[in-house]
Design a protein around this motif. Structure first.
Motif: not given
Length: 513
Positions: A410, A446, A476, A506
């Protein structure tokens, strides 16, 4: 009677001030436009011995030749370097220094760091004894915004500009501090990307060097034009210079007891915990099992000392190399790291070398080395890493978006700059997340965005999201409608606390899911 010494930026000389000087004289001022050595006209080329010291002496000689006291020195772009050098040697003769669409060089800084043309910087480094050629017709935009320049003004630049001696750009500025107490005025040409509102935000939320702008001796003006206002708005520039000389202008105020924002508390109340320091990297280790939906294959709880996922928090900038404490010790980043550790993962803070706009490549190398160190740590699961970028550090996302390694689960970003801002031509073209996101593939992103962001930064976020949608990237967003840039220390509200927790959830989900 006010007396001005006008010193222009690269490639230009006294000729560029003609209309502005005429307006100032009409108002009763004494005006002395100055051509620095080698920059008067094309026929007056500087030789390889021309350096910053040469130009400082040019300004000093001009000061010494005048019988006026209380001179106003105006430095445009590069010329702020010789102007500051001369003021440092003749502080008693100067009443004010005017930074005209210029940087804030300090002792030891070379002008090359603010040269916006990457090709020119590389040429100077390769041939420090030569000259930087005059921009080709149509290429002036590479050196600053040309908004407001007529065709005749551009033709005038083409006709009169002279090559810039490379030595003037590489020799460091040396200051004793003798002129540090002189009043000053900053004039922002807004098409270049800087505004008074942004300066106020930087004073409160940005790199520490901007706190000096809150000095009551410092004033500000804006001109709604590009980088060469003496050609695009000579009358407006003359009016602003007269007002600056009179001590007028906007002042940025900060309460005497107001703590610099970068030292303000993190919005979440997270208990202190020890940090393990290795080189430029600090590890904040969890003391409880990670949050997972299942235990070990035998059904027993996971080992508390087993390798854990890690989140590396990447600070913004540029931040001066001399700044203490360094960013990895700022409450903003240590707070995020402690909160990550409280959620069962390793929180990591890093110092990287983003000290100037030209340092993104160095900072990227520092970050890559830090990530390798993190992955090699015995308490870190090398296959579960997240990178979280902040503010101006957002441009460092580019390499990771362009070619995501399999262990990178991520990337996150809070109030990021996602493309070089107007006037940030000095940033290497490699650092454009708005372009790199097209290659992100399945890598989750994120993005925390604030509702009260500056327009120029918000525009890069909008551009990034548009490019992400076109590429079907997995982004997101976590929104903070009432949040400012740096909300996680600037706005201690429930909204901020909820946003920070939501963003961490997240990221944690991608690391442990």
């Amino acid at each position: 009677m006010t007396a001005f010494v006008l010193v222009s930026g690269p490639f230009t000389g006294a000729w560029i001030w003609r209309e502005t000087a005429a307006r100032l004289r009409e108002a009763g001022a004494r005006v002395h436009p100055l051509s620095l050595t080698g920059l008067g006209e094309r026929s007056e080329l500087g030789d390889s011995g021309t350096d910053l010291e040469t130009h400082i002496e040019d300004v000093v000689r001009q000061i010494d030749s005048l019988d006026a006291s209380g001179l106003v020195l105006v430095g445009h772009d590069y010329a702020i370097h010789p102007v500051l050098g001369a003021a440092d040697r003749r502080p008693g003769r100067i009443s004010r220094i005017v930074y005209l669409d210029a940087g804030m060089p300090q002792d030891g800084d070379a002008a090359l760091a603010l040269v916006p043309d990457q090709e020119a910087r590389e040429r100077v480094l390769a041939e420090p004894g030569g000259c930087v050629p005059v921009p080709k017709p149509g290429d002036w935009e590479r050196w600053g915004s040309t908004v407001g320049l007529s065709e005749s003004a551009l033709e005038r630049l083409d006709r009169h500009a002279a090559p810039q001696p490379a030595g003037t750009l590489v020799q460091p500025l040396r200051l004793t501090g003798a002129a540090a107490g002189l009043p000053s005025t900053g004039i922002f040409c807004t098409a270049s990307g800087m505004t008074i509102a942004m300066a106020e935000t930087f004073v409160r939320t940005g790199p520490p060097q901007f706190r000096a702008l809150a000095d009551p001796r410092v004033t500000f003006f804006e001109l709604p034009t590009g980088h060469w206002p003496m050609l695009s708005a000579p009358g407006q520039l003359a009016d602003v210079l007269l007002r600056a000389a009179a001590g007028e202008g906007h002042r940025i105020t900060v309460d005497a007891d107001e703590q610099p924002l970068y030292l303000s508390p993190f919005v979440l109340d997270v208990p202190e915990r020890p940090r393990e320091r290795t080189g430029r990297v600090d590890f904040c280790l969890p003391d409880s099992p990670p949050h997972r939906t299942t235990g070990s294959p035998t059904g027993s709880p996971p080992d508390a000392d087993a390798p854990r996922p890690a989140v590396v928090f990447v600070h913004g900038g540029p931040v001066p190399a001399s700044q203490r404490p360094t960013p990895r010790d700022w409450p903003l980043y240590t707070g995020h790291a402690r909160y990550a550790a409280s959620r069962g993962v390793v929180g990591v803070t890093v110092d990287h070398g983003l000290h100037a706009l030209t340092d993104y490549a160095r900072a990227a190398d520092d970050l890559a080395a830090a990530v390798a160190l993190v992955r090699a740590h015995p308490r870190v699961d090398a296959d579960r890493i997240a990178l979280w970028f902040f503010s101006g550090g957002g441009l460092l996302m580019s390499d990771w978006l362009a070619a995501p390694p399999p262990w990178l689960r991520c990337v996150a970003a809070s109030y990021p700059v996602l493309a070089p801002l107007p006037g940030w031509n000095a940033v290497d073209a490699r650092f454009r997340p708005v372009t790199a996101v097209r290659s992100a593939g399945e890598l989750p992103v994120v993005l925390t965005r604030v509702g009260l962001e500056h327009d120029t930064i918000a525009a890069t976020v909008t551009e990034f999201l548009s490019a992400a949608r076109a590429a079907d990237a997995h982004v997101v967003t976590v929104d903070v409608p009432s949040g400012h840039h740096g909300f996680d220390v600037a706005d201690p509200t429930d909204e901020s606390r909820q946003a920070v927790a939501a963003a961490h959830r997240q990221v944690l989900g991608h690391l442990t899911g």
